[in-house]
Design a protein around this motif. Structure first.
Motif, short mmCIF file in Angstrom:
data_model
loop_
_atom_site.label_atom_id
_atom_site.label_comp_id
_atom_site.label_asym_id
_atom_site.label_seq_id
_atom_site.Cartn_x
_atom_site.Cartn_y
_atom_site.Cartn_z
N ASP A 109 -11.62 -34.89 -34.70
CA ASP A 109 -10.51 -35.61 -34.90
C ASP A 109 -9.68 -34.98 -35.56
N PRO A 110 -9.83 -34.28 -36.57
CA PRO A 110 -8.63 -33.56 -37.42
C PRO A 110 -7.74 -32.61 -36.31
N VAL A 111 -8.35 -31.97 -35.43
CA VAL A 111 -7.73 -31.24 -34.42
C VAL A 111 -6.89 -31.93 -33.51
N ALA A 112 -7.28 -33.07 -32.88
CA ALA A 112 -6.42 -33.85 -32.30
C ALA A 112 -5.24 -34.48 -33.03
N ILE A 113 -5.43 -34.65 -34.36
CA ILE A 113 -4.42 -35.03 -35.05
C ILE A 113 -3.32 -34.04 -35.28
N ASP A 114 -3.79 -32.82 -35.70
CA ASP A 114 -2.91 -31.79 -36.05
C ASP A 114 -2.16 -31.32 -34.88
N GLU A 115 -2.96 -31.26 -33.60
CA GLU A 115 -2.20 -30.97 -32.34
C GLU A 115 -0.94 -31.95 -32.14
N ALA A 116 -1.25 -33.29 -32.42
CA ALA A 116 -0.33 -34.30 -31.92
C ALA A 116 0.89 -33.94 -32.99
#
Length: 150
Positions: A109-116
């Motif tokens: 989840d943190p990667v998905a948020i950071d990438e977005a």
């Protein structure tokens, strides 16, 4: 988790580039009032467009399958914003982020948020990264419960 995916033409494309390409395809679909899958079909294998990686295809096809639920979640958690009021680029970025959080098991989840948020910084307005972070952060806070009932 691999940070690269194979393209249909045999080259390697980073996950970051694949996400960006998915956002571009979703944006194009919205502008042309077509389904993302139709735009994807127009582009895959076309010599006139950039290579589309397998991960981009996976995200676009996955979003097509889950778009109603993704949009429901975005409408519920984008406090004070309707989907129609959101800038189309932000909406495309948010859709990719929600899809990755809930249906891409290999993306934390943190990667998905950071990438977005990174895509919002790169592709949208100065206010967009904060907006994207807020919406995805709220959904990320309940992502485990959401995944349990999907």
């Amino acid at each position: 988790m691999s940070s690269e995916s194979k393209s249909r033409r045999g080259g390697w494309i980073s996950r970051r580039d694949a996400r960006r390409r998915a956002v571009e395809l979703l944006y194009e679909a919205a502008q042309r009032e077509l389904s993302p899958a139709a735009v994807l079909r127009d582009h895959v294998g076309s010599p006139e467009v950039d290579v589309i990686g397998d991960y981009t295809i996976s995200v676009v096809e996955g979003l097509e399958a889950h778009q109603d639920r993704v949009d429901e979640l975005l409408a519920e958690h984008a406090q004070g914003w309707t989907l129609d009021r959101m800038p189309p680029v932000d909406l495309a970025i948010l859709r990719v982020g929600v899809y990755e959080m809930l249906w891409s098991a290999d993306v934390p989840d943190p990667v998905a948020i950071d990438e977005a948020v990174g895509l919002a910084k790169e592709l949208s307005t100065d206010d967009s990264p904060r907006f994207v972070n807020g919406v995805l952060g709220r959904i990320g806070g309940i992502a485990d419960r959401l995944r349990a009932v999907l």
